[in-house]
Design a protein around this motif. Structure first.
Motif, PDB file in Angstrom:
ATOM      1  N   ILE A 219      32.830  48.998  43.814  1.00 22.79           N
ATOM      2  CA  ILE A 219      33.387  48.297  42.660  1.00 22.79           C
ATOM      3  C   ILE A 219      33.454  46.782  42.844  1.00 22.79           C
ATOM      4  CG2 ILE A 219      35.529  48.008  41.344  1.00 22.79           C
ATOM      5  CD1 ILE A 219      35.643  51.070  41.275  1.00 22.79           C
TER       6      ILE A 219
ATOM      7  N   PHE B  85      39.668  29.891  41.019  1.00 23.70           N
ATOM      8  CA  PHE B  85      38.508  29.191  40.470  1.00 23.70           C
ATOM      9  C   PHE B  85      38.537  29.202  38.948  1.00 23.70           C
ATOM     10  CE2 PHE B  85      33.771  29.272  39.678  1.00 23.70           C
ATOM     11  CZ  PHE B  85      33.541  27.979  40.096  1.00 23.70           C
ATOM     12  N   PHE B  86      38.930  30.332  38.376  1.00 30.07           N
ATOM     13  CA  PHE B  86      38.908  30.443  36.921  1.00 30.07           C
ATOM     14  C   PHE B  86      40.172  29.903  36.256  1.00 30.07           C
ATOM     15  CE2 PHE B  86      35.509  33.399  37.849  1.00 30.07           C
ATOM     16  CZ  PHE B  86      34.601  33.109  36.844  1.00 30.07           C
TER      17      PHE B  86
ATOM     18  N   ALA C 172      46.174  40.685  28.907  1.00 32.73           N
ATOM     19  CA  ALA C 172      45.057  39.796  29.195  1.00 32.73           C
ATOM     20  C   ALA C 172      43.762  40.584  29.323  1.00 32.73           C
ATOM     21  CB  ALA C 172      45.319  39.019  30.474  1.00 32.73           C
TER      22      ALA C 172
ATOM     23  N   ILE D 198      36.544  38.997  39.679  1.00 30.40           N
ATOM     24  CA  ILE D 198      36.048  38.068  38.664  1.00 30.40           C
ATOM     25  C   ILE D 198      36.579  38.451  37.288  1.00 30.40           C
ATOM     26  CG2 ILE D 198      33.883  39.284  38.187  1.00 30.40           C
ATOM     27  CD1 ILE D 198      32.599  36.424  38.125  1.00 30.40           C
ATOM     28  N   LEU D 199      36.760  39.768  37.076  1.00 31.37           N
ATOM     29  CA  LEU D 199      37.290  40.212  35.788  1.00 31.37           C
ATOM     30  C   LEU D 199      38.728  39.735  35.618  1.00 31.37           C
ATOM     31  CD1 LEU D 199      35.941  43.835  35.374  1.00 31.37           C
ATOM     32  CD2 LEU D 199      35.223  41.756  34.212  1.00 31.37           C
ATOM     33  N   MET D 200      39.453  39.821  36.695  1.00 29.66           N
ATOM     34  CA  MET D 200      40.832  39.341  36.685  1.00 29.66           C
ATOM     35  C   MET D 200      40.848  37.854  36.334  1.00 29.66           C
ATOM     36  SD  MET D 200      43.694  40.819  37.713  1.00 29.66           S
ATOM     37  CE  MET D 200      45.342  40.251  38.083  1.00 29.66           C
TER      38      MET D 200
ATOM     39  N   ILE E 184      39.710  46.597  39.877  1.00 28.52           N
ATOM     40  CA  ILE E 184      38.620  45.903  39.198  1.00 28.52           C
ATOM     41  C   ILE E 184      38.143  44.721  40.028  1.00 28.52           C
ATOM     42  CG2 ILE E 184      39.327  46.583  36.879  1.00 28.52           C
ATOM     43  CD1 ILE E 184      40.521  43.764  36.561  1.00 28.52           C
ATOM     44  N   PRO E 185      36.879  44.339  39.877  1.00 28.40           N
ATOM     45  CA  PRO E 185      36.408  43.164  40.607  1.00 28.40           C
ATOM     46  C   PRO E 185      37.239  41.947  40.236  1.00 28.40           C
ATOM     47  CG  PRO E 185      34.567  44.338  39.605  1.00 28.40           C
ATOM     48  CD  PRO E 185      35.810  44.968  39.085  1.00 28.40           C
TER      49      PRO E 185
ATOM     50  N   ILE F 161      40.120  40.145  26.520  1.00 26.43           N
ATOM     51  CA  ILE F 161      38.675  39.970  26.541  1.00 26.43           C
ATOM     52  C   ILE F 161      38.087  40.491  25.241  1.00 26.43           C
ATOM     53  CG2 ILE F 161      36.541  40.589  27.690  1.00 26.43           C
ATOM     54  CD1 ILE F 161      38.293  41.460  30.044  1.00 26.43           C
TER      55      ILE F 161
ATOM     56  N   VAL G  43      43.958  30.489  27.680  1.00 23.84           N
ATOM     57  CA  VAL G  43      43.394  29.684  26.610  1.00 23.84           C
ATOM     58  C   VAL G  43      43.911  30.172  25.264  1.00 23.84           C
ATOM     59  CG1 VAL G  43      41.255  29.108  25.420  1.00 23.84           C
ATOM     60  CG2 VAL G  43      41.377  28.990  27.916  1.00 23.84           C
TER      61      VAL G  43
ATOM     62  N   VAL H 150      38.552  35.990  34.813  1.00 25.86           N
ATOM     63  CA  VAL H 150      38.099  35.735  33.450  1.00 25.86           C
ATOM     64  C   VAL H 150      39.176  36.126  32.444  1.00 25.86           C
ATOM     65  CG1 VAL H 150      36.422  36.444  31.731  1.00 25.86           C
ATOM     66  CG2 VAL H 150      35.675  35.931  34.042  1.00 25.86           C
ATOM     67  N   SER H 151      39.801  37.297  32.675  1.00 31.93           N
ATOM     68  CA  SER H 151      40.850  37.750  31.744  1.00 31.93           C
ATOM     69  C   SER H 151      41.976  36.733  31.677  1.00 31.93           C
ATOM     70  CB  SER H 151      41.446  39.080  32.191  1.00 31.93           C
ATOM     71  OG  SER H 151      40.457  39.944  32.599  1.00 31.93           O
ATOM     72  N   LEU H 152      42.387  36.280  32.866  1.00 26.91           N
ATOM     73  CA  LEU H 152      43.496  35.334  32.890  1.00 26.91           C
ATOM     74  C   LEU H 152      43.107  34.039  32.198  1.00 26.91           C
ATOM     75  CD1 LEU H 152      44.754  36.094  36.462  1.00 26.91           C
ATOM     76  CD2 LEU H 152      46.176  36.162  34.409  1.00 26.91           C
ATOM     77  N   LEU H 153      41.885  33.608  32.437  1.00 30.07           N
ATOM     78  CA  LEU H 153      41.404  32.376  31.806  1.00 30.07           C
ATOM     79  C   LEU H 153      41.498  32.518  30.285  1.00 30.07           C
ATOM     80  CD1 LEU H 153      39.926  29.648  31.765  1.00 30.07           C
ATOM     81  CD2 LEU H 153      37.780  30.895  31.962  1.00 30.07           C
ATOM     82  N   LEU H 154      40.950  33.623  29.772  1.00 32.92           N
ATOM     83  CA  LEU H 154      40.979  33.852  28.331  1.00 32.92           C
ATOM     84  C   LEU H 154      42.417  33.917  27.818  1.00 32.92           C
ATOM     85  CD1 LEU H 154      38.143  36.444  27.758  1.00 32.92           C
ATOM     86  CD2 LEU H 154      38.283  34.121  26.861  1.00 32.92           C
ATOM     87  N   PHE H 155      43.239  34.590  28.602  1.00 31.38           N
ATOM     88  CA  PHE H 155      44.642  34.753  28.222  1.00 31.38           C
ATOM     89  C   PHE H 155      45.329  33.388  28.079  1.00 31.38           C
ATOM     90  CE2 PHE H 155      49.062  35.485  29.798  1.00 31.38           C
ATOM     91  CZ  PHE H 155      49.520  36.144  28.679  1.00 31.38           C
TER      92      PHE H 155
ATOM     93  N   VAL I 292      38.445  33.408  43.811  1.00 28.89           N
ATOM     94  CA  VAL I 292      37.890  33.728  42.493  1.00 28.89           C
ATOM     95  C   VAL I 292      38.893  33.473  41.377  1.00 28.89           C
ATOM     96  CG1 VAL I 292      36.857  35.502  41.068  1.00 28.89           C
ATOM     97  CG2 VAL I 292      36.261  35.351  43.477  1.00 28.89           C
TER      98      VAL I 292
END
Lengths: 362, 267, 254
Positions: free
Chosen positions: C189, B205-206, C9, B110-112, B107-108, C13, B121, B114-119, B202
């Motif tokens: 991707i 950054f998140f 994780a 950025i998804l990683m 996966i790109p 989302i 939080v 964002v997922s970790l950030l959400l996780f 990336v």
């Protein structure tokens, strides 16, 4: 009761849904060279792995020196294995490969040193202890594998296709050497092979195995002279066979009617009922070829056409077309007189004595 | 007609130039005395000296190294264990686990991130060095597992059986046979994990909070605020450090790096 | 244990969105404003992949067929960018493309143009940056695959009267299909979710999925909506993976 080196009692092993070892019972006497002979997929390697403890039997019991082994892990069995393709540790030198087993058992450094040296000498590798396996020839790797197992002085040495990866000449040399080594160390050797010549030459006794079952156990002579079935006969290289029915049996001599245009005379010790279906096997080296039909005291004489001639140095091999796709082989010692040599396309007579035909019921 | 050989050669040289020219130009101009323009005004090391005096940069480097080191060590230890379990034991739900392990690799990024950030939080962990480390372990772990599993799969299982047959216990077998044979894969994956972690932007950054500025984050904020010759110098240093690391890796293990990369692609 | 964390994780989302906002975010996703961004992202990723293939194939072929002595070195040369900081490599283009950058000063110095070309902060800059950034991802699998094609096959083709071009077209290209597909996946991707390149080289103007997600999360701080977009991106990625996996056996290399 005599204590066997290895005993298998009604051992069964499944690989998934297929049965790999099917109700096998075997006894191996102390100090003998025992071979399990069979085509690939016959379950012979599985049998070996069961003895080593690398696989567990689903049913039945395995005894080593009278002790049940069913709950003994591989590293606590008095057994060592020479693996197919050797499985030498690539990151260790010859010395450390051979020393491995002793080190794992916590032997002292001096003891390890002397025993490894001794064993390397036994397999004639004492000059190359610091080489890595990849720097060795196939024959040398084979010796390291042998030494690595022997140094532990196993009561039973298991060999999985020990000479399978070697070329013909090396294979023959190693056969002799293996026999000598066994005489020296006096352990029980259990060898698995698909090579009938090797099994017959090396072994004190041979078990022929197919589809997970033991078909026959006996000395090489017994197996060769009186195979119990056509499968065993074919597998150990007896290719000349013909099916038929018993038509006349007088206690020793019988006449077998074949679906071809001939009948065969053969002696058989077994009782046969009339019209019983049998296979007659004639060993290739028992076949005599004659340019003419006259019998010369042979009980059987059939016309045939020479299809192919080959020569291996000492013997001539003739491929013979008898009738309707019935193909036989004759193995004839190199004849000195040119009159006893035949050419492709020549018509000959295939002759043999009645007591050289084996009558098998299945 | 144009000779195919020449077309091929030109195209390859072109592609190579395209790959390398920008970075080389950057390195060359990092020695330029002129502060703003691309006009060459003489050789100078002043921007490098300026870098040395930058305290924030020093701190960012420290953070980067700390994060890379911890995440690599953790990922390698956990990854080796996980790979052993996955390859050598019958694990229930292997197919699901395999998919779960490949996903982070494809996966790109950025998804990683964002997922970790959400996780983080969601489970209310304050963002900081720790979260960055966990984030890095998260993307390094699948990589390490992949490389080590590839190696394990190529290992002849007979070697381990031979060891058992020769009297080694399960632990002895792992310690003296499996582990040494895995060493190239372990070193290779550790080097990969270390460099990737060091260079990652990336995910960092998140997941980074205040006080967890790493070198790439620092570079990013410097680029954002404007182009200075200092960035040229810093970039040049980073490129040269990467190259030195690759050189080291190559010297350490000869060619296996190459096989490793091949291995990681066969997954 | 951590891998459970990852999958958790990843699912997080979705979970996060569902809790707080219901479907509103997904309705907002249908807005043509965003539709345009998906389309642009797809287009960018597709074009980048194509360009990488066009540039990468000859290079990969040349490396795979280079003399044995040079081959490892050449291969490593392609690999080095893997280990070089992506930010720095992007910044290098920054340096070349900007108004007073290398290209402009060169052309102006030669008198080709009088005004500096505006390249930086355009889609072209983003495109160049993406191709540059992901070219190695295309070359490496190609080299591996081409190298495994026996040279004798090419000799056989030539023996059967094939020209050099038709040998490549009829023999090498079809046989390197797995590498082509692998390379395309590896380029497509990540470019679909690329963030650094459009952010830096595109300035604020080149809005792609990656930059959109970043903006929602870190600038606008509309996390649930950002998560929804991420989820859409995830879906696109999985779709792309599925399609390539399905077509891997059927579709020709063209």
């Amino acid at each position: 009761m005599e204590e066997f080196a290895v005993g298998l009692r009604k051992v069964v092993k499944f690989h998934g849904d297929t049965i790999a070892v099917d109700d096998v019972s075997l006894d191996m006497t102390k100090g003998e060279f025992f071979s399990i002979l069979g085509p690939s997929g016959s379950g012979k390697t599985t049998t070996l792995r069961l003895i080593a403890g690398l696989d567990r039997p689903d049913q039945g019991e395995i005894f080593i020196q009278g002790r049940s082994m069913n709950h003994v892990p591989p590293h606590q069995r008095p057994v060592n294995m020479v693996f197919q393709n050797y499985a030498l540790f690539p990151h260790m030198t010859v010395y450390h490969n051979v020393a491995f087993g002793l080190q794992m058992r916590g032997h002292s450094v001096t003891e390890i040193k002397s025993q490894v040296g001794e064993t390397l000498e036994l397999v004639k590798l004492h000059e190359k202890p610091h080489r890595y396996p990849t720097q060795l020839s196939g024959g040398e790797q084979q010796r390291v594998a042998l030494a690595r197992a022997l140094v532990n002085r196993p009561a039973i040495l298991l060999l999985d296709e020990p000479l399978g990866a070697l070329d013909q000449q090396l294979r023959q040399e190693m056969q002799v050497e293996l026999k000598e080594i066994q005489a020296r160390v006096q352990s029980t050797f259990v060898c698995v092979t698909h090579h009938q010549e090797e099994a017959l030459m090396l072994s004190d006794r041979v078990a022929v195995m197919d589809r997970g079952q033991i078909l026959q156990v006996g000395t090489p002579q017994e197996i060769y002279e009186s195979p119990v079935s056509t499968f065993v006969a074919h597998f150990i290289g007896l290719s000349n066979s013909v099916v038929g029915r018993i038509s006349n049996y007088d206690g020793t001599m019988c006449t077998v009617m074949t679906p071809y245009r001939f009948s065969i005379q053969a002696t058989t010790p077994k009782d046969h009922s009339s019209a019983e279906e049998v296979t007659v096997i004639v060993r290739p080296e028992r076949v005599h070829l004659s340019p003419g039909p006259k019998h010369d005291g042979y009980d059987n004489s059939l016309p045939a056409l020479i299809n192919k001639v080959s020569f291996n140095g000492g013997e001539m091999f003739y491929k013979l077309d008898l009738q309707d796709g019935l193909v036989w082989t004759a193995r004839v010692p190199m004849a000195l007189r040119p009159s006893h040599r035949f050419q492709v396309g020549q018509h000959v007579y295939v002759q043999w004595h009645a007591d050289h035909g084996l009558v098998l019921t299945h | 007609m144009i000779k195919p050989r020449w077309v091929l050669l030109m195209a390859s040289v072109g592609a190579m130039l395209f790959l390398y020219a920008p970075v080389f130009l950057l390195i060359i101009f990092s020695f330029n005395a002129s502060p703003m323009s691309v006009r060459w005004e003489g050789l100078s090391f002043q921007w490098y000296l300026q870098l040395l005096g930058d305290h924030a940069l020093f701190e960012a480097t420290q953070n980067s190294l700390l994060i890379a080191l911890t995440s690599t060590v953790c990922a390698v230890i956990m990854g080796t264990g996980a790979a052993m379990v996955l390859e050598r034991r019958a694990v229930r739900g292997v197919r699901f686990l395999n998919a779960a392990l490949v996903l982070p690799l494809v996966i790109p990024e950025i998804l990683m991130g964002v997922s970790l950030l959400l996780f983080f939080v969601m489970i209310q962990v304050p963002l900081g060095l720790i979260t960055v480390m966990i984030g890095h372990i998260a993307f390094n772990l699948p990589l390490v597992i992949l490389v080590i599993r590839m190696r394990l799969r190529k290992l002849d299982p007979l070697l381990e059986e031979a060891a058992r047959d020769l009297g080694a216990s399960a632990w002895q077998t792992f310690r003296w046979v499996t582990l040494p044979l895995l060493r190239p894969a372990i070193i290779g994956s550790a080097l990969m994990a270390f460099t990737i972690s060091l260079d990652d932007f990336v995910v960092t950054f998140f997941t980074a909070g205040p006080g967890a500025t790493t070198l790439p984050l620092k570079v990013f904020s410097m680029i954002k605020t404007g182009i200075t010759p200092e960035i040229n110098a810093l970039s040049a240093v980073l490129v040269m450090v990467s190259m030195a690391l690759i050189g080291l890796a190559l010297i350490l293990q000869g060619k296996p790096i190459r096989q490793k990369i091949e291995g990681s692609y066969q997954g | 244990m951590v891998m459970f964390g990852i999958s958790f994780a990843t699912r997080g989302i979705y979970g996060g969105v569902e809790w707080i906002f219901s479907w509103n975010n997904y309705i907002r996703l249908a807005d043509p404003l965003y539709g345009n961004i998906y389309l642009r992202s797809f287009l960018f990723a597709g074009l980048t992949t194509l360009m990488c293939l066009v540039l990468g194939f000859p290079l990969a072929y040349a490396i795979a067929r280079a003399p044995q002595r040079w081959q490892p070195l050449l291969f490593i040369l392609v690999l080095i960018p893997f280990w070089t900081n992506f930010l720095v490599r992007t910044y290098a283009w920054f340096f070349i493309l900007r108004a007073d950058g290398l290209i402009n000063s060169m052309f102006m110095g030669m008198g080709v143009i009088s005004e500096p070309l505006e390249i930086l902060y355009t889609d072209l800059a983003v495109f160049i940056g993406l191709v540059y950034g992901y070219l190695p991802f295309m070359v490496v699998p190609l080299v591996i695959v081409i190298e495994r094609i026996p040279r004798t096959l090419e000799e056989a083709a030539k023996d059967l009267y094939a020209t050099a071009w038709s040998t490549v077209w009829r023999v090498i290209l079809p046989l390197s299909k797995p590498g082509i597909i692998g390379g395309c996946v590896l380029v497509f991707i990540p470019t679909l979710g690329a963030f650094i390149t459009p952010y830096l080289l595109g300035g604020g103007r080149s809005m792609l999925l990656g930059t959109l997600i970043q903006q929602e999360f870190l600038v606008i701080r509309d996390w649930p909506f950002g998560a929804a977009i991420s989820f859409v991106l995830m879906g696109m990625v999985l779709l792309a993976l599925l399609v390539t996996r399905k077509h891997a056996e059927m579709v020709g290399p063209s």
